[in-house]
Write a protein that holds these residues in place. Structure first.
Motif, short mmCIF file in Angstrom:
data_model
loop_
_atom_site.label_atom_id
_atom_site.label_comp_id
_atom_site.label_asym_id
_atom_site.label_seq_id
_atom_site.Cartn_x
_atom_site.Cartn_y
_atom_site.Cartn_z
N LEU A 159 0.83 -1.20 0.00
CA LEU A 159 0.00 0.00 0.00
C LEU A 159 0.87 1.25 0.00
O LEU A 159 1.90 1.31 0.66
N ARG A 162 -0.82 7.04 1.01
CA ARG A 162 -2.20 7.52 0.92
C ARG A 162 -3.18 6.38 1.11
O ARG A 162 -4.19 6.51 1.82
N GLU A 163 -2.92 5.23 0.49
CA GLU A 163 -3.80 4.07 0.64
C GLU A 163 -3.84 3.59 2.08
O GLU A 163 -4.88 3.17 2.59
N THR A 164 -2.69 3.68 2.76
CA THR A 164 -2.65 3.30 4.17
C THR A 164 -3.51 4.24 5.00
O THR A 164 -4.22 3.81 5.92
N ASN A 193 -9.30 4.73 -4.51
CA ASN A 193 -8.35 4.24 -3.51
C ASN A 193 -8.86 2.98 -2.83
O ASN A 193 -8.12 2.02 -2.61
N THR A 196 -8.52 0.05 -5.10
CA THR A 196 -7.12 -0.36 -5.19
C THR A 196 -6.68 -1.13 -3.95
O THR A 196 -5.98 -2.14 -4.02
N ILE A 197 -7.13 -0.64 -2.78
CA ILE A 197 -6.79 -1.30 -1.52
C ILE A 197 -7.33 -2.73 -1.51
O ILE A 197 -6.62 -3.68 -1.15
#
Length: 223
Positions: A159, A162-164, A193, A196-197
């Motif tokens: 990740l 930003r994704e975290t 997002n 994607t995660i």
């Protein structure tokens, strides 16, 4: 006040649940006796929590949970059923349920479960259920860190920062609109997002990603 959609095909059970929830000052926004109505009302009414029986007359509650997670993603699905076998429990989690309660719990426990998942926390009530779920995710985490694993189920290390951040807020119970405001992102960016995660974690639903994130200690951010 937490808004709840109650889904069960047994009128007597719905009556009992309704009485218990109303006594606890929860808002019953709707009731359904079928999976199709559950999905329709979840989309129309946008409840905070869908209390969902998994044995329904038209199609399974597992499929209903999957459709609700897709079409009404801000509603927390709390499975409420007689079955506590591992196959059913993890099928519900993969479908998007964030909590699982075995019928027969006391009214106060059911109310607590509803309030808990409404705030984005995972909760499992039933004989040995929480222990088994924790053991499953602990084993999954160990498998993901083992050097010989070439296709781990969950790969949080991939990740971006930003994704975290987004996953942390998801685990804390934030909806996409709230995440958008908190991080000053466009709603479409947040949706991208989240997608994607889920892909990077190989999670089949938002609920599965949230349960895993909570097992890793994420979710401390307060709305």
């Amino acid at each position: 006040m937490t808004r709840v959609l109650v889904v069960d095909d047994h009128p007597v059970l719905r009556d009992g649940v309704r009485a218990a929830l109303v006594a606890a000052s929860l808002d019953i926004v709707g009731e359904a006796a079928s999976a199709a109505d559950a999905v329709r009302l979840a989309v129309e009414l946008r409840p905070d929590v869908v209390l969902l029986d998994l044995q329904l007359p038209d199609f399974s509650g597992i499929e209903a949970a999957r459709r609700i997670a897709r079409d009404a993603p801000d509603a927390a699905v709390l499975a409420f059923t007689m079955s506590d076998d591992d196959e059913t429990v993890f099928a519900a989690l993969r479908a998007g349920a964030i909590g699982y309660v075995v019928k027969g719990v006391e009214s106060r426990e059911l109310v607590h479960a509803i309030e808990t998942v409404a705030h984005g926390d995972a909760l499992f009530l039933g004989p040995g259920l929480a222990r088994r779920v924790l053991a499953h995710f602990t084993a999954t985490r160990a498998a993901a860190s083992a050097p010989r694993v070439t296709n781990p189920v969950l790969e949080a290390a991939r990740l971006t920062d930003r994704e975290t951040e987004v996953l942390e807020l998801m685990a804390a119970g934030w909806g996409n609109a709230e995440i958008s405001q908190r991080l000053y992102l466009a709603p479409k960016t947040v949706r991208n997002n989240v997608s994607t995660i889920l892909g990077k974690l190989q999670a089949s639903s938002r609920g599965e990603a949230v349960v895993w994130a909570r097992a890793q200690g994420l979710g401390g951010a307060s709305p």
